[in-house]
Design a protein around this motif. Structure first.
Motif, PDB file in Angstrom:
ATOM      1  N   LYS A  69       0.830  -1.206   0.000  1.00 28.11           N
ATOM      2  CA  LYS A  69       0.000   0.000   0.000  1.00 28.11           C
ATOM      3  C   LYS A  69       0.861   1.251   0.000  1.00 28.11           C
ATOM      4  O   LYS A  69       0.616   2.188  -0.768  1.00 28.11           O
ATOM      5  N   ASP A  70       1.875   1.274   0.828  1.00 23.22           N
ATOM      6  CA  ASP A  70       2.757   2.437   0.944  1.00 23.22           C
ATOM      7  C   ASP A  70       3.449   2.723  -0.396  1.00 23.22           C
ATOM      8  O   ASP A  70       3.447   3.857  -0.878  1.00 23.22           O
ATOM      9  N   SER A  78      -2.124   1.154  -8.552  1.00 28.88           N
ATOM     10  CA  SER A  78      -2.993   0.410  -7.631  1.00 28.88           C
ATOM     11  C   SER A  78      -2.205  -0.689  -6.915  1.00 28.88           C
ATOM     12  O   SER A  78      -1.204  -1.202  -7.429  1.00 28.88           O
ATOM     13  N   ILE A  79      -2.675  -1.049  -5.749  1.00 30.84           N
ATOM     14  CA  ILE A  79      -2.042  -2.103  -4.953  1.00 30.84           C
ATOM     15  C   ILE A  79      -2.066  -3.439  -5.709  1.00 30.84           C
ATOM     16  O   ILE A  79      -1.035  -4.109  -5.785  1.00 30.84           O
ATOM     17  N   PRO A  80      -3.215  -3.851  -6.281  1.00 28.30           N
ATOM     18  CA  PRO A  80      -3.211  -5.123  -7.014  1.00 28.30           C
ATOM     19  C   PRO A  80      -2.239  -5.126  -8.195  1.00 28.30           C
ATOM     20  O   PRO A  80      -1.591  -6.139  -8.465  1.00 28.30           O
ATOM     21  N   ALA A  98       9.549   3.260 -13.709  1.00 31.39           N
ATOM     22  CA  ALA A  98      10.237   4.430 -13.171  1.00 31.39           C
ATOM     23  C   ALA A  98       9.509   4.960 -11.942  1.00 31.39           C
ATOM     24  O   ALA A  98      10.142   5.325 -10.939  1.00 31.39           O
ATOM     25  N   ALA A  99       8.183   4.978 -11.987  1.00 34.86           N
ATOM     26  CA  ALA A  99       7.402   5.447 -10.830  1.00 34.86           C
ATOM     27  C   ALA A  99       7.594   4.525  -9.639  1.00 34.86           C
ATOM     28  O   ALA A  99       7.766   4.988  -8.500  1.00 34.86           O
ATOM     29  N   ALA A 100       7.572   3.219  -9.873  1.00 35.89           N
ATOM     30  CA  ALA A 100       7.773   2.263  -8.776  1.00 35.89           C
ATOM     31  C   ALA A 100       9.189   2.384  -8.218  1.00 35.89           C
ATOM     32  O   ALA A 100       9.390   2.334  -6.997  1.00 35.89           O
ATOM     33  N   ALA A 101      10.162   2.554  -9.091  1.00 36.12           N
ATOM     34  CA  ALA A 101      11.540   2.714  -8.630  1.00 36.12           C
ATOM     35  C   ALA A 101      11.678   3.977  -7.779  1.00 36.12           C
ATOM     36  O   ALA A 101      12.290   3.946  -6.707  1.00 36.12           O
ATOM     37  N   ARG A 102      11.099   5.092  -8.250  1.00 37.41           N
ATOM     38  CA  ARG A 102      11.154   6.348  -7.476  1.00 37.41           C
ATOM     39  C   ARG A 102      10.483   6.178  -6.114  1.00 37.41           C
ATOM     40  O   ARG A 102      10.960   6.697  -5.120  1.00 37.41           O
ATOM     41  N   ALA A 103       9.373   5.445  -6.085  1.00 34.37           N
ATOM     42  CA  ALA A 103       8.675   5.216  -4.815  1.00 34.37           C
ATOM     43  C   ALA A 103       9.542   4.422  -3.845  1.00 34.37           C
ATOM     44  O   ALA A 103       9.391   4.539  -2.631  1.00 34.37           O
ATOM     45  N   LEU A 104      10.454   3.625  -4.393  1.00 34.84           N
ATOM     46  CA  LEU A 104      11.365   2.839  -3.558  1.00 34.84           C
ATOM     47  C   LEU A 104      12.672   3.592  -3.276  1.00 34.84           C
ATOM     48  O   LEU A 104      13.581   3.046  -2.661  1.00 34.84           O
ATOM     49  N   GLY A 105      12.756   4.830  -3.764  1.00 33.28           N
ATOM     50  CA  GLY A 105      13.971   5.612  -3.549  1.00 33.28           C
ATOM     51  C   GLY A 105      15.095   5.227  -4.491  1.00 33.28           C
ATOM     52  O   GLY A 105      16.263   5.473  -4.201  1.00 33.28           O
TER      53      GLY A 105
END
Length: 160
Positions: A69-70, A78-80, A98-105
């Motif tokens: 979720k975070d 979306s989470i799913p 790229a968005a997922a990578a940025r969200a992970l720092g």
């Protein structure tokens, strides 16, 4: 006019049944003659890129002790969908990665580098299992193309 009940679905088989009558619908594998040499083992399946990237994302998320979720909220997906990416069920666009990578720092290159490391580990472990050492393999065309004039390769190369 249809002959089946109105609330029942009619099933149309996509493949004809290959079992013989009276076998109860069971199909048998073809028999090899006695004394025939054993069939060669199937070649190990190479991992799919989406599996490698998903594994890298999940490992990084868990190392940071973050929830789906975070990370999904930070990446604005979306989470799913994030869960499916991590499990290798979906092939993500470069924008989503790229968005997922940025969200992970991480940067996109960092995430893909982690996936490349996993692919390299998998390739080495498969070579070790087959009993063929790196020195026995020799230098293939692929090896030569990845080697710089100094004999070392220390970069990330992606082709689509």
């Amino acid at each position: 006019m249809s002959t089946h009940a109105p609330n029942e679905a009619r099933v149309i088989p996509l493949r004809p049944h290959t079992s013989s009558p009276g076998s109860g619908g069971a199909t048998r594998a073809p028999q090899r003659p006695a004394g025939a040499p054993p069939a060669p083992a199937p070649a190990p399946r190479e991992p799919l890129w989406r599996d490698l990237v998903g594994d890298a994302m999940r490992r990084e998320r868990l190392a940071q002790e973050r929830t789906l979720k975070d990370v999904a909220e930070a990446a604005r997906i979306s989470i799913p969908y994030l869960s499916e990416l991590e499990r290798g069920r979906k092939e993500a666009s470069s924008e989503v990665l790229a968005a997922a990578a940025r969200a992970l720092g991480l940067g996109l290159a960092d995430l893909l580098s982690l996936a490349q490391d996993e692919l390299t580990q998998h390739t080495r472990s498969q070579a070790g299992r087959s009993g063929v050492g790196r020195s026995q393999v020799g230098r293939s065309r692929l090896d030569r193309s990845r080697t710089s004039p100094t004999g070392q390769y220390d970069g990330l190369c992606l082709a689509a």
